[in-house]
Write a protein that holds these residues in place. Structure first.
Motif, PDB file in Angstrom:
ATOM      1  N   VAL A 135       4.318   1.106 -12.575  1.00  0.00           N
ATOM      2  CA  VAL A 135       5.147   0.212 -11.710  1.00  0.00           C
ATOM      3  C   VAL A 135       6.924  -0.283 -12.229  1.00  0.00           C
ATOM      4  O   VAL A 135       6.841  -0.872 -12.901  1.00  0.00           O
ATOM      5  CB  VAL A 135       3.926  -1.086 -10.811  1.00  0.00           C
ATOM      6  CG1 VAL A 135       5.414  -1.946 -10.096  1.00  0.00           C
ATOM      7  CG2 VAL A 135       3.131  -1.030 -10.679  1.00  0.00           C
ATOM      8  N   PRO A 136       7.175   0.753 -11.467  1.00  0.00           N
ATOM      9  CA  PRO A 136       7.212   1.124 -10.024  1.00  0.00           C
ATOM     10  C   PRO A 136       6.735   2.615 -10.392  1.00  0.00           C
ATOM     11  O   PRO A 136       7.345   3.003 -12.268  1.00  0.00           O
ATOM     12  CB  PRO A 136       9.005   1.392  -9.366  1.00  0.00           C
ATOM     13  CG  PRO A 136       9.652   1.141 -10.750  1.00  0.00           C
ATOM     14  CD  PRO A 136       9.274  -0.023 -11.346  1.00  0.00           C
ATOM     15  N   PRO A 137       6.206   3.598 -10.088  1.00  0.00           N
ATOM     16  CA  PRO A 137       6.068   5.018 -10.551  1.00  0.00           C
ATOM     17  C   PRO A 137       7.483   6.069 -10.561  1.00  0.00           C
ATOM     18  O   PRO A 137       7.843   5.417  -9.952  1.00  0.00           O
ATOM     19  CB  PRO A 137       5.021   5.356  -9.462  1.00  0.00           C
ATOM     20  CG  PRO A 137       5.431   4.650  -8.241  1.00  0.00           C
ATOM     21  CD  PRO A 137       6.116   3.810  -8.796  1.00  0.00           C
ATOM     22  N   PRO A 138       7.481   7.074 -11.182  1.00  0.00           N
ATOM     23  CA  PRO A 138       8.930   7.992 -10.798  1.00  0.00           C
ATOM     24  C   PRO A 138       8.973   8.561 -10.234  1.00  0.00           C
ATOM     25  O   PRO A 138       7.159   8.392  -8.855  1.00  0.00           O
ATOM     26  CB  PRO A 138       8.287   8.504 -12.296  1.00  0.00           C
ATOM     27  CG  PRO A 138       6.759   8.630 -12.481  1.00  0.00           C
ATOM     28  CD  PRO A 138       6.668   7.590 -12.376  1.00  0.00           C
ATOM     29  N   LEU A 139      10.570   8.668  -9.482  1.00  0.00           N
ATOM     30  CA  LEU A 139      10.320   9.537  -8.495  1.00  0.00           C
ATOM     31  C   LEU A 139      10.607  11.207  -8.165  1.00  0.00           C
ATOM     32  O   LEU A 139      10.959  11.144  -9.251  1.00  0.00           O
ATOM     33  CB  LEU A 139      12.241   8.795  -7.748  1.00  0.00           C
ATOM     34  CG  LEU A 139      11.726   7.309  -7.334  1.00  0.00           C
ATOM     35  CD1 LEU A 139      13.125   6.849  -7.142  1.00  0.00           C
ATOM     36  CD2 LEU A 139      10.766   7.337  -5.999  1.00  0.00           C
ATOM     37  N   GLY A 171       4.391  10.540  -9.522  1.00  0.00           N
ATOM     38  CA  GLY A 171       5.134   9.682  -8.600  1.00  0.00           C
ATOM     39  C   GLY A 171       5.274   9.529  -7.094  1.00  0.00           C
ATOM     40  O   GLY A 171       4.178  10.077  -6.692  1.00  0.00           O
ATOM     41  N   LYS A 172       5.769   9.101  -6.900  1.00  0.00           N
ATOM     42  CA  LYS A 172       6.350   9.133  -5.618  1.00  0.00           C
ATOM     43  C   LYS A 172       7.800  10.218  -4.869  1.00  0.00           C
ATOM     44  O   LYS A 172       8.917  10.262  -5.559  1.00  0.00           O
ATOM     45  CB  LYS A 172       6.986   7.733  -5.567  1.00  0.00           C
ATOM     46  CG  LYS A 172       7.291   7.316  -3.485  1.00  0.00           C
ATOM     47  CD  LYS A 172       7.795   6.041  -3.266  1.00  0.00           C
ATOM     48  CE  LYS A 172       8.212   5.659  -1.820  1.00  0.00           C
ATOM     49  NZ  LYS A 172       7.098   6.417  -1.026  1.00  0.00           N
ATOM     50  N   ALA A 173       7.818  10.915  -4.229  1.00  0.00           N
ATOM     51  CA  ALA A 173       8.037  11.903  -3.844  1.00  0.00           C
ATOM     52  C   ALA A 173       9.012  11.091  -2.659  1.00  0.00           C
ATOM     53  O   ALA A 173       9.318  10.267  -2.179  1.00  0.00           O
ATOM     54  CB  ALA A 173       7.023  12.930  -3.069  1.00  0.00           C
TER      55      ALA A 173
END
Length: 272
Positions: A135-139, A171-173
């Motif tokens: 947290v937070p995940p990589p972008l 991660g988060k796109a």
């Protein structure tokens, strides 16, 4: 979250149920050679064996493979990183670029076989640490296409890979974190210095995403890493915007010359 997962299971079960019918109408074929395969998203054994998967020993900074008989490689750096320390924090490559990976990339990128995105992303994702619980995940930020090229092709292949990597828990796109303000020519055949000049000022941060990117770990996603000119520009833009770190994830990595002035020209037909 529970509803979303339940819906995903239902879709997976439906896909499994209809798989025999799909295979009957559209017999599974290897996307490289066209020979029959066991399932729709697989390669035949000869083509699979033709892919070169990077491993250890490798450069501690950029993961460039070292000779397999190299001793005491821990912490060792390749000649390229020793000559000019990169701005990025590491490279995750699914394969080393060769004839087999080239055919997959061109089918995906120019052949409109977007169904390959999952398969390519799985190979990239096997090199990226799992981010569950981070947290937070990589972008996951794709290398951008100019709007005219996006309109002609119909999709950004790097954005499709980023979305699949998100599904794999990497991660988060954030598909619009960067954009191109100038429609640069294809980089195929250019030497690195020519590429850098061509790309100068062409890629910028999306101002609407500046807050989201600031202070974050970024994974820059591309289909192929060639000379590194495009990824270098993107990395500089992201770090200047306040990103904490930028790593690079790609499916095919071209192994260029050992020193900065000795890089091979970028293979034709590859770069955006």
């Amino acid at each position: 979250m529970t509803s979303s997962r339940s819906g995903g299971r239902v879709l997976a079960q439906a896909a499994q149920a209809f798989a025999p019918m799909i295979d009957l109408v559209y017999p599974p074929r290897c996307p490289i050679c066209g020979n029959a395969t066991a399932n729709q998203d697989g390669l035949c054994a000869p083509c699979w064996s033709g892919l070169v998967i990077p491993g250890d020993p490798a450069c501690a900074t950029c993961s460039r493979p070292f000779p397999s008989d190299m001793t005491n490689p821990d912490g060792a750096q390749c000649a390229v990183c020793l000559e000019r320390m990169p701005k990025h924090s590491g490279i995750y490559a699914g394969t080393i670029y060769n004839d087999a990976s080239r055919k997959l990339i061109l089918s995906f990128k120019h052949g409109r076989k977007i169904g390959l995105a999952r398969q390519l992303a799985e190979m990239i994702g096997s090199k990226i640490p799992q981010t569950d619980g981070v947290v937070p995940p990589p972008l996951l930020v794709p290398v951008p296409l100019h709007r005219w090229r996006l309109w002609r092709r119909g999709y950004n292949q790097s954005a499709l890979l980023a979305l699949e990597l998100e599904k794999l828990g990497k991660g988060k796109a954030l598909v619009d974190g960067l954009y191109r303000i100038r429609n640069t020519p294809m980089l195929g055949g250019m030497l690195p210095k020519q590429s850098e000049k061509t790309l100068s000022g062409a890629i910028r941060l999306n101002p609407r995403r500046a807050t989201m990117l600031s202070g974050q770990d970024i994974i820059l996603v591309d289909d192929v890493l060639t000379s590194g000119a495009t990824s270098d520009v993107c990395t500089r833009v992201l770090l200047k915007s306040g990103a904490r770190s930028v790593s690079i994830a790609c499916f095919g990595r071209v192994m260029s010359g050992a020193l900065h002035g000795d890089h091979a020209a970028i293979p034709q037909g590859l770069k955006t």
